[in-house]
Design a protein around this motif. Structure first.
Motif, PDB file in Angstrom:
ATOM      1  N   VAL A 112      -5.247   0.737  -9.418  1.00  0.00           N
ATOM      2  CA  VAL A 112      -6.385   0.524  -8.611  1.00  0.00           C
ATOM      3  C   VAL A 112      -7.634   1.367  -9.345  1.00  0.00           C
ATOM      4  O   VAL A 112      -8.678   0.995  -8.949  1.00  0.00           O
ATOM      5  N   GLU A 113      -7.330   2.126 -10.166  1.00  0.00           N
ATOM      6  CA  GLU A 113      -8.490   2.949 -10.907  1.00  0.00           C
ATOM      7  C   GLU A 113      -9.535   3.787  -9.922  1.00  0.00           C
ATOM      8  O   GLU A 113     -10.482   3.651  -9.943  1.00  0.00           O
ATOM      9  N   THR A 114      -8.921   4.212  -8.904  1.00  0.00           N
ATOM     10  CA  THR A 114      -9.474   4.877  -7.815  1.00  0.00           C
ATOM     11  C   THR A 114      -8.575   6.181  -7.469  1.00  0.00           C
ATOM     12  O   THR A 114      -7.503   6.312  -7.571  1.00  0.00           O
ATOM     13  N   GLY A 115      -9.154   7.315  -6.980  1.00  0.00           N
ATOM     14  CA  GLY A 115      -8.564   8.539  -6.585  1.00  0.00           C
ATOM     15  C   GLY A 115      -8.032   8.366  -5.092  1.00  0.00           C
ATOM     16  O   GLY A 115      -7.013   9.139  -5.041  1.00  0.00           O
ATOM     17  N   GLU A 116      -8.658   7.773  -4.414  1.00  0.00           N
ATOM     18  CA  GLU A 116      -8.350   7.504  -3.146  1.00  0.00           C
ATOM     19  C   GLU A 116      -8.501   6.177  -2.648  1.00  0.00           C
ATOM     20  O   GLU A 116      -9.509   5.686  -2.476  1.00  0.00           O
ATOM     21  N   MET A 117      -7.223   5.397  -2.332  1.00  0.00           N
ATOM     22  CA  MET A 117      -7.404   3.769  -2.207  1.00  0.00           C
ATOM     23  C   MET A 117      -7.475   3.663  -0.706  1.00  0.00           C
ATOM     24  O   MET A 117      -6.868   4.226   0.241  1.00  0.00           O
ATOM     25  N   TYR A 118      -8.285   2.742  -0.231  1.00  0.00           N
ATOM     26  CA  TYR A 118      -8.270   1.986   0.972  1.00  0.00           C
ATOM     27  C   TYR A 118      -7.578   0.518   0.875  1.00  0.00           C
ATOM     28  O   TYR A 118      -7.873  -0.123  -0.107  1.00  0.00           O
ATOM     29  N   GLY A 119      -6.661   0.220   1.899  1.00  0.00           N
ATOM     30  CA  GLY A 119      -6.217  -0.963   1.654  1.00  0.00           C
ATOM     31  C   GLY A 119      -6.077  -1.797   3.057  1.00  0.00           C
ATOM     32  O   GLY A 119      -5.695  -1.073   4.120  1.00  0.00           O
ATOM     33  N   VAL A 120      -6.101  -3.271   2.847  1.00  0.00           N
ATOM     34  CA  VAL A 120      -5.822  -3.911   4.084  1.00  0.00           C
ATOM     35  C   VAL A 120      -4.901  -5.152   3.789  1.00  0.00           C
ATOM     36  O   VAL A 120      -5.740  -5.787   2.849  1.00  0.00           O
ATOM     37  N   PHE A 121      -4.052  -5.413   4.271  1.00  0.00           N
ATOM     38  CA  PHE A 121      -3.258  -6.464   4.110  1.00  0.00           C
ATOM     39  C   PHE A 121      -3.748  -8.056   4.724  1.00  0.00           C
ATOM     40  O   PHE A 121      -4.410  -7.768   5.653  1.00  0.00           O
ATOM     41  N   SER A 122      -3.582  -8.931   3.998  1.00  0.00           N
ATOM     42  CA  SER A 122      -4.195 -10.452   4.542  1.00  0.00           C
ATOM     43  C   SER A 122      -3.368 -10.770   5.821  1.00  0.00           C
ATOM     44  O   SER A 122      -2.280 -10.395   5.940  1.00  0.00           O
ATOM     45  N   LEU A 166      10.339   5.440   7.999  1.00  0.00           N
ATOM     46  CA  LEU A 166      10.480   4.903   6.604  1.00  0.00           C
ATOM     47  C   LEU A 166       9.688   5.725   5.718  1.00  0.00           C
ATOM     48  O   LEU A 166       8.300   6.002   5.729  1.00  0.00           O
ATOM     49  N   ARG A 167      10.304   6.246   5.028  1.00  0.00           N
ATOM     50  CA  ARG A 167      10.124   7.324   3.546  1.00  0.00           C
ATOM     51  C   ARG A 167      10.200   6.342   2.235  1.00  0.00           C
ATOM     52  O   ARG A 167      10.937   5.340   2.237  1.00  0.00           O
ATOM     53  N   GLY A 168       9.308   6.763   1.327  1.00  0.00           N
ATOM     54  CA  GLY A 168       9.390   6.350  -0.078  1.00  0.00           C
ATOM     55  C   GLY A 168       8.232   6.533  -0.692  1.00  0.00           C
ATOM     56  O   GLY A 168       7.970   6.098  -1.734  1.00  0.00           O
ATOM     57  N   HIS A 169       7.115   6.724   0.038  1.00  0.00           N
ATOM     58  CA  HIS A 169       5.703   6.978  -0.536  1.00  0.00           C
ATOM     59  C   HIS A 169       5.437   8.294  -1.124  1.00  0.00           C
ATOM     60  O   HIS A 169       6.025   9.337  -0.605  1.00  0.00           O
ATOM     61  N   ASP A 170       4.781   8.360  -2.350  1.00  0.00           N
ATOM     62  CA  ASP A 170       4.457   9.355  -2.986  1.00  0.00           C
ATOM     63  C   ASP A 170       3.108  10.121  -2.586  1.00  0.00           C
ATOM     64  O   ASP A 170       2.915  11.454  -2.740  1.00  0.00           O
ATOM     65  N   GLU A 171       2.417   9.416  -1.958  1.00  0.00           N
ATOM     66  CA  GLU A 171       1.023  10.057  -1.483  1.00  0.00           C
ATOM     67  C   GLU A 171       0.774   9.436   0.061  1.00  0.00           C
ATOM     68  O   GLU A 171       1.620   8.718   0.774  1.00  0.00           O
ATOM     69  N   CYS A 172      -0.431   9.925   0.668  1.00  0.00           N
ATOM     70  CA  CYS A 172      -0.823   9.269   2.042  1.00  0.00           C
ATOM     71  C   CYS A 172      -0.613   7.782   2.133  1.00  0.00           C
ATOM     72  O   CYS A 172      -1.280   7.156   1.399  1.00  0.00           O
ATOM     73  N   VAL A 173      -0.016   7.648   3.385  1.00  0.00           N
ATOM     74  CA  VAL A 173       0.041   6.159   3.618  1.00  0.00           C
ATOM     75  C   VAL A 173      -1.360   5.714   4.448  1.00  0.00           C
ATOM     76  O   VAL A 173      -1.699   6.568   5.386  1.00  0.00           O
ATOM     77  N   VAL A 174      -1.869   4.867   3.960  1.00  0.00           N
ATOM     78  CA  VAL A 174      -3.105   4.244   4.678  1.00  0.00           C
ATOM     79  C   VAL A 174      -3.117   3.204   5.530  1.00  0.00           C
ATOM     80  O   VAL A 174      -4.013   2.722   6.141  1.00  0.00           O
ATOM     81  N   ASN A 175      -2.128   2.385   5.389  1.00  0.00           N
ATOM     82  CA  ASN A 175      -2.059   1.211   6.283  1.00  0.00           C
ATOM     83  C   ASN A 175      -0.312   0.720   5.968  1.00  0.00           C
ATOM     84  O   ASN A 175       0.426   1.031   5.100  1.00  0.00           O
ATOM     85  N   CYS A 190       0.930   0.969   2.029  1.00  0.00           N
ATOM     86  CA  CYS A 190       0.312   1.062   0.806  1.00  0.00           C
ATOM     87  C   CYS A 190      -0.161   2.510   1.270  1.00  0.00           C
ATOM     88  O   CYS A 190      -0.544   2.867   2.181  1.00  0.00           O
ATOM     89  N   ASP A 191      -0.509   3.069  -0.020  1.00  0.00           N
ATOM     90  CA  ASP A 191      -0.617   4.488  -0.001  1.00  0.00           C
ATOM     91  C   ASP A 191      -2.091   4.706  -0.616  1.00  0.00           C
ATOM     92  O   ASP A 191      -2.619   3.722  -1.360  1.00  0.00           O
ATOM     93  N   SER A 192      -2.605   5.909  -0.498  1.00  0.00           N
ATOM     94  CA  SER A 192      -3.909   6.180  -1.393  1.00  0.00           C
ATOM     95  C   SER A 192      -4.025   6.455  -2.740  1.00  0.00           C
ATOM     96  O   SER A 192      -4.972   6.081  -3.399  1.00  0.00           O
ATOM     97  N   SER A 193      -2.758   6.101  -3.478  1.00  0.00           N
ATOM     98  CA  SER A 193      -2.711   6.177  -4.960  1.00  0.00           C
ATOM     99  C   SER A 193      -2.518   4.957  -5.507  1.00  0.00           C
ATOM    100  O   SER A 193      -2.551   4.655  -6.663  1.00  0.00           O
ATOM    101  N   GLY A 194      -2.351   3.843  -4.671  1.00  0.00           N
ATOM    102  CA  GLY A 194      -2.090   2.605  -4.993  1.00  0.00           C
ATOM    103  C   GLY A 194      -0.747   2.133  -4.996  1.00  0.00           C
ATOM    104  O   GLY A 194      -0.178   1.151  -5.335  1.00  0.00           O
TER     105      GLY A 194
END
Length: 304
Positions: free
Chosen positions: A13-23, A262-271, A284-288
Protein backbone atom coordinates in the motif's frame (compact mmCIF):
# COMPACT_ATOMS: atom_id res chain seq x y z
CA UNK A 1 -17.88 -21.94 17.52
CA UNK A 2 -14.45 -21.37 16.01
CA UNK A 3 -12.93 -19.16 13.32
CA UNK A 4 -10.13 -20.49 11.13
CA UNK A 5 -7.63 -18.18 9.41
CA UNK A 6 -7.96 -19.15 5.74
CA UNK A 7 -6.06 -16.51 3.79
CA UNK A 8 -3.20 -14.11 4.62
CA UNK A 9 -2.16 -11.38 2.19
CA UNK A 10 -0.11 -8.21 2.52
CA UNK A 11 -0.96 -5.39 0.13
CA UNK A 12 1.85 -3.12 -1.06
CA UNK A 13 0.00 0.00 0.00
CA UNK A 14 3.00 2.39 0.33
CA UNK A 15 1.42 4.09 3.34
CA UNK A 16 2.09 4.17 7.06
CA UNK A 17 -1.56 4.03 8.04
CA UNK A 18 -4.05 2.48 5.62
CA UNK A 19 -7.80 3.03 5.42
CA UNK A 20 -9.81 0.33 3.65
CA UNK A 21 -13.38 -0.37 2.51
CA UNK A 22 -14.54 -3.62 0.91
CA UNK A 23 -16.73 -3.57 -2.21
CA UNK A 24 -20.40 -4.58 -1.86
CA UNK A 25 -19.68 -7.91 -3.60
CA UNK A 26 -16.55 -8.41 -1.41
CA UNK A 27 -14.29 -9.00 -4.42
CA UNK A 28 -12.26 -5.79 -4.12
CA UNK A 29 -10.78 -3.49 -1.48
CA UNK A 30 -10.58 0.28 -1.82
CA UNK A 31 -7.68 1.81 0.12
CA UNK A 32 -6.22 5.18 1.01
CA UNK A 33 -3.95 6.52 3.73
CA UNK A 34 -1.02 8.78 4.43
CA UNK A 35 2.30 8.97 2.61
CA UNK A 36 4.31 11.31 0.44
CA UNK A 37 2.18 10.59 -2.65
CA UNK A 38 -1.43 10.00 -1.55
CA UNK A 39 -3.21 7.54 -3.79
CA UNK A 40 -6.49 5.68 -3.86
CA UNK A 41 -6.01 2.05 -4.89
CA UNK A 42 -8.32 -0.82 -5.77
CA UNK A 43 -7.14 -4.34 -4.91
CA UNK A 44 -8.27 -7.86 -5.80
CA UNK A 45 -9.21 -9.54 -2.51
CA UNK A 46 -8.40 -13.05 -3.76
CA UNK A 47 -4.93 -12.35 -5.14
CA UNK A 48 -3.82 -9.12 -3.48
CA UNK A 49 -2.98 -7.59 -6.86
CA UNK A 50 -3.53 -3.88 -7.45
CA UNK A 51 -6.20 -3.38 -10.10
CA UNK A 52 -6.18 0.40 -10.39
CA UNK A 53 -4.50 3.51 -8.96
CA UNK A 54 -6.48 6.76 -8.69
CA UNK A 55 -4.32 9.88 -8.56
CA UNK A 56 -5.53 13.35 -7.64
CA UNK A 57 -5.55 13.94 -3.90
CA UNK A 58 -2.75 16.12 -2.60
CA UNK A 59 -2.83 15.01 1.05
CA UNK A 60 -3.63 11.81 3.02
CA UNK A 61 -6.83 10.01 2.03
CA UNK A 62 -9.00 9.32 5.11
CA UNK A 63 -12.49 8.59 3.73
CA UNK A 64 -13.66 5.99 1.21
CA UNK A 65 -16.97 4.62 -0.09
CA UNK A 66 -18.36 2.41 -2.86
CA UNK A 67 -21.57 3.13 -4.73
CA UNK A 68 -23.92 0.17 -4.41
CA UNK A 69 -23.62 -0.66 -8.13
CA UNK A 70 -19.79 -0.53 -7.82
CA UNK A 71 -19.52 1.66 -10.89
CA UNK A 72 -18.13 4.58 -8.92
CA UNK A 73 -16.28 5.25 -5.68
CA UNK A 74 -15.75 8.32 -3.50
CA UNK A 75 -12.71 9.46 -1.56
CA UNK A 76 -12.11 12.27 0.91
CA UNK A 77 -8.79 13.63 2.10
CA UNK A 78 -6.85 16.06 4.25
CA UNK A 79 -6.74 18.35 1.19
CA UNK A 80 -10.39 19.12 2.12
CA UNK A 81 -11.71 17.67 -1.11
CA UNK A 82 -14.07 14.86 -2.02
CA UNK A 83 -13.45 13.11 -5.34
CA UNK A 84 -15.85 10.92 -7.29
CA UNK A 85 -14.19 8.32 -9.51
CA UNK A 86 -15.38 6.19 -12.41
CA UNK A 87 -14.38 2.59 -11.82
CA UNK A 88 -14.23 1.59 -15.49
CA UNK A 89 -11.88 4.35 -16.60
CA UNK A 90 -10.27 5.56 -13.37
CA UNK A 91 -11.32 9.08 -14.33
CA UNK A 92 -12.13 11.64 -11.66
CA UNK A 93 -15.71 12.60 -12.47
CA UNK A 94 -16.12 15.42 -9.96
CA UNK A 95 -14.35 17.28 -7.19
CA UNK A 96 -16.49 18.52 -4.31
CA UNK A 97 -14.85 21.37 -2.39
CA UNK A 98 -16.06 23.51 0.48
CA UNK A 99 -15.08 21.85 3.74
CA UNK A 100 -12.73 23.86 5.93
CA UNK A 101 -10.78 20.87 7.28
CA UNK A 102 -9.96 17.24 6.47
CA UNK A 103 -12.71 14.99 5.08
CA UNK A 104 -13.10 11.86 7.23
CA UNK A 105 -16.41 10.37 5.99
CA UNK A 106 -18.18 9.84 2.66
CA UNK A 107 -21.40 7.90 2.00
CA UNK A 108 -23.41 7.38 -1.19
CA UNK A 109 -27.20 7.46 -1.12
CA UNK A 110 -28.87 4.26 -2.32
CA UNK A 111 -30.04 6.11 -5.44
CA UNK A 112 -26.38 7.11 -6.10
CA UNK A 113 -27.62 10.62 -6.82
CA UNK A 114 -26.35 12.17 -3.58
CA UNK A 115 -23.35 11.96 -1.30
CA UNK A 116 -22.73 12.81 2.35
CA UNK A 117 -19.37 14.10 3.53
CA UNK A 118 -18.24 14.61 7.12
CA UNK A 119 -15.28 16.78 8.02
CA UNK A 120 -12.89 17.94 10.70
CA UNK A 121 -14.72 21.28 10.55
CA UNK A 122 -17.62 19.61 12.40
CA UNK A 123 -19.98 19.92 9.43
CA UNK A 124 -21.80 17.25 7.43
CA UNK A 125 -22.61 18.24 3.86
CA UNK A 126 -25.10 16.78 1.38
CA UNK A 127 -24.11 16.98 -2.29
CA UNK A 128 -25.93 16.46 -5.58
CA UNK A 129 -23.53 14.37 -7.65
CA UNK A 130 -24.88 15.28 -11.10
CA UNK A 131 -24.11 18.96 -10.57
CA UNK A 132 -21.69 19.10 -7.62
CA UNK A 133 -24.13 21.41 -5.86
CA UNK A 134 -24.25 21.42 -2.07
CA UNK A 135 -27.88 20.75 -1.09
CA UNK A 136 -27.71 20.89 2.70
CA UNK A 137 -25.40 21.56 5.64
CA UNK A 138 -25.79 19.88 9.01
CA UNK A 139 -24.08 22.03 11.64
CA UNK A 140 -23.83 21.34 15.35
CA UNK A 141 -20.89 19.06 16.08
CA UNK A 142 -18.25 20.79 18.19
CA UNK A 143 -15.36 18.85 16.66
CA UNK A 144 -14.55 16.67 13.66
CA UNK A 145 -17.13 14.29 12.18
CA UNK A 146 -15.77 10.77 11.74
CA UNK A 147 -18.83 9.08 10.23
CA UNK A 148 -22.11 10.19 8.63
CA UNK A 149 -24.62 7.80 7.04
CA UNK A 150 -28.02 7.95 5.32
CA UNK A 151 -30.99 5.95 6.52
CA UNK A 152 -32.55 3.72 3.85
CA UNK A 153 -35.36 6.18 3.09
CA UNK A 154 -32.82 8.99 2.63
CA UNK A 155 -34.80 11.27 4.91
CA UNK A 156 -32.44 11.22 7.91
CA UNK A 157 -28.72 11.22 8.62
CA UNK A 158 -26.73 9.87 11.56
CA UNK A 159 -23.38 11.44 12.39
CA UNK A 160 -20.76 11.07 15.11
CA UNK A 161 -17.17 11.96 15.80
CA UNK A 162 -14.57 13.61 18.00
CA UNK A 163 -17.02 15.53 20.20
CA UNK A 164 -18.26 12.17 21.55
CA UNK A 165 -21.83 12.83 20.44
CA UNK A 166 -24.18 11.25 17.92
CA UNK A 167 -26.64 13.45 16.08
CA UNK A 168 -29.75 12.52 14.11
CA UNK A 169 -30.61 15.01 11.35
CA UNK A 170 -33.61 15.67 9.14
CA UNK A 171 -32.40 15.97 5.55
CA UNK A 172 -35.16 18.24 4.25
CA UNK A 173 -34.57 20.96 6.85
CA UNK A 174 -31.06 20.32 8.18
CA UNK A 175 -32.58 20.26 11.67
CA UNK A 176 -31.01 18.19 14.43
CA UNK A 177 -33.75 15.83 15.63
CA UNK A 178 -31.78 14.26 18.46
CA UNK A 179 -28.49 14.75 20.27
CA UNK A 180 -27.00 11.76 22.09
CA UNK A 181 -24.04 11.96 24.45
CA UNK A 182 -22.51 8.76 23.21
CA UNK A 183 -19.37 7.62 25.03
CA UNK A 184 -16.15 8.74 26.62
CA UNK A 185 -14.33 8.17 23.32
CA UNK A 186 -14.52 9.45 19.74
CA UNK A 187 -17.35 7.87 17.74
CA UNK A 188 -15.75 5.96 14.87
CA UNK A 189 -18.56 4.21 12.99
CA UNK A 190 -22.38 4.00 12.85
CA UNK A 191 -24.66 1.31 11.43
CA UNK A 192 -28.46 1.36 11.11
CA UNK A 193 -30.56 -1.66 12.06
CA UNK A 194 -33.00 -2.71 9.31
CA UNK A 195 -35.89 -1.37 11.43
CA UNK A 196 -34.39 2.12 10.90
CA UNK A 197 -35.02 2.94 14.54
CA UNK A 198 -32.13 1.23 16.28
CA UNK A 199 -28.48 1.69 15.36
CA UNK A 200 -24.97 0.73 16.45
CA UNK A 201 -22.04 2.96 17.32
CA UNK A 202 -18.47 2.05 18.11
CA UNK A 203 -15.69 3.83 19.96
CA UNK A 204 -14.07 2.14 22.97
CA UNK A 205 -16.98 -0.29 22.97
CA UNK A 206 -19.97 -1.12 20.76
CA UNK A 207 -23.34 0.34 21.75
CA UNK A 208 -26.90 -0.24 20.58
CA UNK A 209 -29.17 2.82 20.59
CA UNK A 210 -32.82 3.74 20.11
CA UNK A 211 -32.88 6.73 17.76
CA UNK A 212 -36.36 7.84 18.88
CA UNK A 213 -35.59 8.01 22.60
CA UNK A 214 -31.78 8.36 22.60
CA UNK A 215 -31.61 5.44 25.05
CA UNK A 216 -28.61 3.12 25.09
CA UNK A 217 -30.14 -0.35 24.88
CA UNK A 218 -27.00 -2.49 25.20
CA UNK A 219 -23.22 -2.24 25.55
CA UNK A 220 -20.86 -4.80 23.98
CA UNK A 221 -17.60 -4.86 25.91
CA UNK A 222 -14.44 -6.86 25.30
CA UNK A 223 -12.15 -5.03 22.88
CA UNK A 224 -9.08 -3.51 24.53
CA UNK A 225 -8.58 -0.58 22.15
CA UNK A 226 -10.45 1.70 19.74
CA UNK A 227 -13.06 -0.04 17.57
CA UNK A 228 -12.93 1.17 13.98
CA UNK A 229 -15.85 -0.58 12.29
CA UNK A 230 -19.13 -2.26 13.23
CA UNK A 231 -21.68 -4.11 11.07
CA UNK A 232 -24.92 -6.06 11.43
CA UNK A 233 -25.51 -9.54 10.06
CA UNK A 234 -28.33 -9.77 7.52
CA UNK A 235 -30.87 -10.99 10.08
CA UNK A 236 -29.48 -8.67 12.81
CA UNK A 237 -28.83 -11.62 15.14
CA UNK A 238 -25.08 -10.93 15.16
CA UNK A 239 -22.68 -8.00 15.09
CA UNK A 240 -19.14 -7.79 13.69
CA UNK A 241 -16.53 -5.37 15.08
CA UNK A 242 -12.91 -4.58 14.14
CA UNK A 243 -10.46 -2.99 16.54
CA UNK A 244 -7.04 -1.47 17.05
CA UNK A 245 -6.42 -4.35 19.48
CA UNK A 246 -5.71 -6.39 16.29
CA UNK A 247 -8.83 -8.54 16.65
CA UNK A 248 -12.25 -8.96 15.07
CA UNK A 249 -15.18 -10.01 17.28
CA UNK A 250 -18.58 -11.55 16.60
CA UNK A 251 -21.36 -10.75 19.10
CA UNK A 252 -24.90 -11.91 19.78
CA UNK A 253 -27.02 -8.80 19.32
CA UNK A 254 -29.74 -9.83 21.78
CA UNK A 255 -27.48 -10.82 24.67
CA UNK A 256 -24.32 -8.75 24.12
CA UNK A 257 -22.25 -11.94 24.42
CA UNK A 258 -19.04 -12.22 22.39
CA UNK A 259 -19.14 -15.61 20.69
CA UNK A 260 -15.96 -15.40 18.62
CA UNK A 261 -12.61 -13.57 18.67
CA UNK A 262 -10.74 -13.68 15.35
CA UNK A 263 -6.99 -13.09 15.63
CA UNK A 264 -4.22 -13.03 13.05
CA UNK A 265 -3.52 -9.38 12.28
CA UNK A 266 -0.18 -7.78 13.14
CA UNK A 267 -1.50 -4.22 13.24
CA UNK A 268 -4.69 -2.26 14.02
CA UNK A 269 -7.72 -3.73 12.24
CA UNK A 270 -9.59 -0.94 10.41
CA UNK A 271 -12.49 -2.79 8.75
CA UNK A 272 -14.24 -6.16 8.74
CA UNK A 273 -17.19 -7.54 6.74
CA UNK A 274 -18.98 -10.85 6.22
CA UNK A 275 -18.71 -12.39 2.78
CA UNK A 276 -21.88 -12.87 0.76
CA UNK A 277 -21.67 -16.67 0.96
CA UNK A 278 -22.03 -16.30 4.75
CA UNK A 279 -19.06 -18.51 5.45
CA UNK A 280 -16.18 -16.08 5.92
CA UNK A 281 -15.12 -12.78 7.43
CA UNK A 282 -12.79 -10.44 5.53
CA UNK A 283 -10.70 -7.90 7.43
CA UNK A 284 -7.90 -5.44 6.73
CA UNK A 285 -5.42 -3.63 8.93
CA UNK A 286 -3.57 -0.33 8.94
CA UNK A 287 -0.37 -1.78 7.43
CA UNK A 288 -2.08 -3.39 4.43
CA UNK A 289 -2.68 -6.80 5.98
CA UNK A 290 -5.68 -8.64 4.53
CA UNK A 291 -7.18 -11.68 6.25
CA UNK A 292 -9.98 -14.11 5.50
CA UNK A 293 -11.45 -16.19 8.33
CA UNK A 294 -13.75 -19.16 7.87
CA UNK A 295 -16.55 -18.91 10.44
CA UNK A 296 -19.66 -20.86 11.38
CA UNK A 297 -22.33 -19.68 8.92
CA UNK A 298 -24.87 -19.56 11.75
CA UNK A 299 -22.91 -16.70 13.29
CA UNK A 300 -23.70 -14.30 10.45
CA UNK A 301 -26.76 -15.54 8.56
CA UNK A 302 -25.86 -13.32 5.64
CA UNK A 303 -24.17 -9.94 5.21
CA UNK A 304 -25.59 -6.56 4.42
Amino acid sequence: MSGCLNRVLHLQVETGEMYGVFSPDRSRLLTGGDGANPKVRIWDVETGSCLRVLNGHKEPVAALAWAEDQRSVASGAFDREVRIWDMASGECLRVLAGHRAYVRSVDFSQSRERLLSGSGDGVVRLWELATGKMLQEFQGHRDGVYHAVFDTRQTRVLSGGRDRTIRLWEISTGRCLRLIDATEAHVQCLAWHSDQRRFLSCAGDVRLWDSETGECLRVFEGHRDTIRSVAWSYDQRHILSASHDRSVRIWESETGRCIEVLRGHDECVVNAVWTLDRGSVLSCDSSGGLRAFIVDASSNSGAI
